[in-house]
Design a protein around this motif. Structure first.
Motif, PDB file in Angstrom:
ATOM      1  N   UNK A 108      -1.538 -36.310 -64.929  1.00  0.00           N
ATOM      2  CA  UNK A 108      -0.704 -35.233 -64.616  1.00  0.00           C
ATOM      3  C   UNK A 108      -0.385 -34.344 -65.929  1.00  0.00           C
ATOM      4  N   UNK A 109      -0.325 -35.135 -66.809  1.00  0.00           N
ATOM      5  CA  UNK A 109       0.075 -34.332 -68.043  1.00  0.00           C
ATOM      6  C   UNK A 109      -1.301 -33.641 -68.534  1.00  0.00           C
ATOM      7  N   UNK A 110      -2.274 -34.030 -68.453  1.00  0.00           N
ATOM      8  CA  UNK A 110      -3.824 -33.543 -68.818  1.00  0.00           C
ATOM      9  C   UNK A 110      -3.781 -32.237 -68.012  1.00  0.00           C
ATOM     10  N   UNK A 111      -3.674 -32.623 -66.559  1.00  0.00           N
ATOM     11  CA  UNK A 111      -3.731 -31.288 -65.583  1.00  0.00           C
ATOM     12  C   UNK A 111      -2.633 -30.249 -65.922  1.00  0.00           C
ATOM     13  N   UNK A 112      -1.592 -30.596 -66.083  1.00  0.00           N
ATOM     14  CA  UNK A 112      -0.481 -29.607 -66.122  1.00  0.00           C
ATOM     15  C   UNK A 112      -0.930 -28.953 -67.424  1.00  0.00           C
ATOM     16  N   UNK A 113      -1.174 -29.334 -68.509  1.00  0.00           N
ATOM     17  CA  UNK A 113      -1.413 -28.999 -69.623  1.00  0.00           C
ATOM     18  C   UNK A 113      -2.593 -27.786 -69.693  1.00  0.00           C
ATOM     19  N   UNK A 141       7.826 -25.395 -66.944  1.00  0.00           N
ATOM     20  CA  UNK A 141       6.659 -26.225 -66.842  1.00  0.00           C
ATOM     21  C   UNK A 141       6.988 -27.659 -67.134  1.00  0.00           C
ATOM     22  N   UNK A 142       7.820 -27.914 -68.067  1.00  0.00           N
ATOM     23  CA  UNK A 142       8.405 -29.306 -68.424  1.00  0.00           C
ATOM     24  C   UNK A 142       9.023 -29.700 -67.286  1.00  0.00           C
TER      25      UNK A 142
END
Lengths: 260, 301
Positions: B128-133, B190-191
């Motif tokens: 999710x972190x990679x995707x949101x980034x 976004x956070x």
């Protein structure tokens, strides 16, 4: 079974444990005027399931824009009440979008109002005017709700003043609203001039004179203002009110010699 | 000594990390994920082409409304695709392992079930972190691309103004457009969006600990997602009733994580608010993972 009970217990403890935190978060959201979507029957009727899911999924702004465009379609097909409903829902979804309140009220007071007055199905002109006034009142209520949601923006105070002036023919109420709008630093220079002019039209000449004077005594280099208009209005009022020479800003202009 | 202590505690961060990285690698290679992220990136990149849907009469108003539309559209897309990636990604973690029978191989090694579960969750959170980034970066590019065009026009107007008043007004407009493009509060939005997705992934994982069907996991997680967004409205309506309050408390209030609309409309989001919501999310997350652990530990395989 023991595992399920343990899991439930953990969730319950966490849920109850975070209750004070949740209350604080809700309180802060209210204080900060964060606009969550309040699902209402009207919203459900206008939006349908697809758009409702869109709103819940995060496309609140996009759905509001889309409903606004649909409302514009209703205006073109003269479906005033459908348009009115859509304008209400769009503003419910985005209560802090000044544009929706502004343009919505303009549609009601100017476009729909005129269409209602000139509708060929009216038996008399009086009936048309009565129908038009209903929409003026709706526009007024709409703008007032807009102001409640956006008290720190000059735009809607100004638009309400404009509505009072143009459609209610009430320069006093208009001047009051222009005055409220002029308090904001980002209000254009003409808003302050309209406030002063409104006071004069309302018959409050002394207040109007003070108002123009306060504009004139601003720093001409620092403040962007149409000083020619300010000077003209002050001269006019000084003449009209017959201000004594000692209190005038502009000396009396010598009267023209009588023609022989 | 260290090993003995680790054995006593029964927890190894390196084993958890190894499982997490492995989960991330597996997830990234899946076609479903690739299609979702590709669609998301294309949609976000194309936001500026749809910005004509924005309103406004002239000049600055058009610019600000179109920038608002891009933010609405992109943050909405990040939310929707984030939810899909979170739910679909987490829903298949345990069922896939069971179907491929790889879970038996892993648990036959000195890997505790909790480590396995935590590793799987961390892998999902990393995904999710990679995707949101990635989606946020694309959003930033789309916003900057559109915003810079308007900024250039406003600056040119400021340079070629006819009088001092119009030059000053054009400069103020340019400043307002710049503030709309480079809004630091977007990072907070976004956070919190990421926090919500991470919580949703944990809830989906909890569901998958007692279910064997991926479809069931996805359906239940989606229902919880919608319920979570309606909790606020339900509290307003039925908040007075004791039973309703008891039931409502159980469902996470996901609407508190949504500040995107408020950021777009120019509200300042205090860090205190972000911290409170993050704390709420973290407590709920730990509780959900603990519940998942209790169920998964007792599960017969």
């Amino acid at each position: 079974m023991r595992a399920i009970l343990s899991a439930l217990l953990v969730l319950l403890v966490a849920a109850w444990g975070t209750l004070p935190l949740q209350t604080r978060i809700e309180g802060q959201r209210l204080r900060l005027k964060f606009g969550g979507v309040h699902v209402t029957r009207q919203m459900r009727d206008v939006m349908g399931q697809g758009m409702m899911i869109g709103v819940l999924a995060g496309f609140r702004g996009v759905v509001a824009d889309f409903i606004w465009i649909l409302g514009h379609g209703d205006w073109e097909s003269r479906q005033w009440f459908q348009q009115y409903n859509k304008m209400q829902v769009a503003t419910m979804l985005q209560p802090e979008s000044v544009l929706f309140w502004d343009v919505g009220a303009w549609h009601m007071a100017w476009n729909i109002g005129y269409a209602e007055r000139t509708d060929t199905s009216n038996y008399t002109l009086a009936q048309g005017i009565k129908r038009e006034r209903v929409w003026h009142e709706r526009a007024r209520q709409f703008l007032m709700r807009g102001i409640q949601n956006n008290p720190s923006r000059y735009n809607l105070y100004f638009k309400l003043g404009w509505l009072y002036e143009q459609k209610f023919n009430d320069p006093c109420l208009a001047a009051e609203q222009y005055g409220l709008a002029a308090r904001f630093a980002d209000a254009p220079a003409y808003v302050a001039r309209m406030h002063c002019r409104g006071l004069a039209e309302c018959g409050k000449l002394a207040e109007a004179y003070q108002c123009w004077k306060s504009l004139w005594f601003q720093d001409h280099k620092a403040v962007h203002q149409n000083w020619t208009i300010v000077e003209r209005e002050i001269r006019l009022l000084e003449k009209k009110m017959d201000i004594p020479d000692s209190q005038r800003i502009f000396a009396r202009q010598p009267s023209k010699p009588e023609p022989h | 000594m260290t090993e003995a202590r680790q054995e006593w505690v029964g927890f190894s961060a390196s084993r958890v990390w190894a499982i997490a990285v492995n989960t991330l690698t597996e997830s990234v290679r899946q076609k479903v994920y690739l299609i979702l992220i590709l669609f998301a990136l294309v949609l976000i990149a194309s936001a500026s082409f749809f910005s004509q849907f924005g309103f406004g009469d002239a000049g600055e108003q058009v610019a600000l409304e179109q920038l608002k539309f891009i933010k609405d559209f992109c943050l909405g897309a990040i939310s929707v695709f984030g939810v899909l990636i979170a739910i679909v990604g987490a829903a298949q973690l345990i069922p896939n392992e069971l179907e491929n029978r790889s879970i038996y191989t892993i648990l036959a090694k000195p890997v505790r079930r909790f480590e396995f579960l935590l590793g799987k969750y961390l892998g999902s959170a990393l995904l999710l972190l990679v995707s949101v980034a990635m989606m946020s970066a694309m959003f930033g590019v789309a916003l900057k691309f559109k915003g810079d065009n308007y900024l250039r026009v406003a600056r040119e107007a400021a340079m070629h103004g006819e009088d001092r008043g119009s030059i000053e007004e054009a400069a103020r407009q340019a400043e307002r457009i710049r503030a709309a493009v480079y809004d630091p509060d977007l990072v907070k939005a976004l956070l919190l969006a990421y926090m919500k997705l991470a919580l949703l992934a944990a809830i989906t994982l909890l569901v998958s600990t007692f279910s064997t069907s991926m479809v069931f996991n996805v359906a239940v997680a989606l229902m919880i997602f919608f319920v979570g967004h309606l909790v606020g409205a339900a509290k307003e309506r039925w908040g007075e009733s004791g039973v309703a309050r008891f039931l409502l408390v159980l469902a996470p209030d996901l609407s508190v994580f949504n500040v995107a609309d408020d950021v777009i409309l120019g509200h300042a989001i205090p860090w205190v608010y972000v911290a409170k919501v993050a704390l709420y999310g973290a407590v709920y997350l730990v509780a959900v993972l603990a519940a998942a652990h209790f169920i998964f530990t007792e599960r017969e395989m």
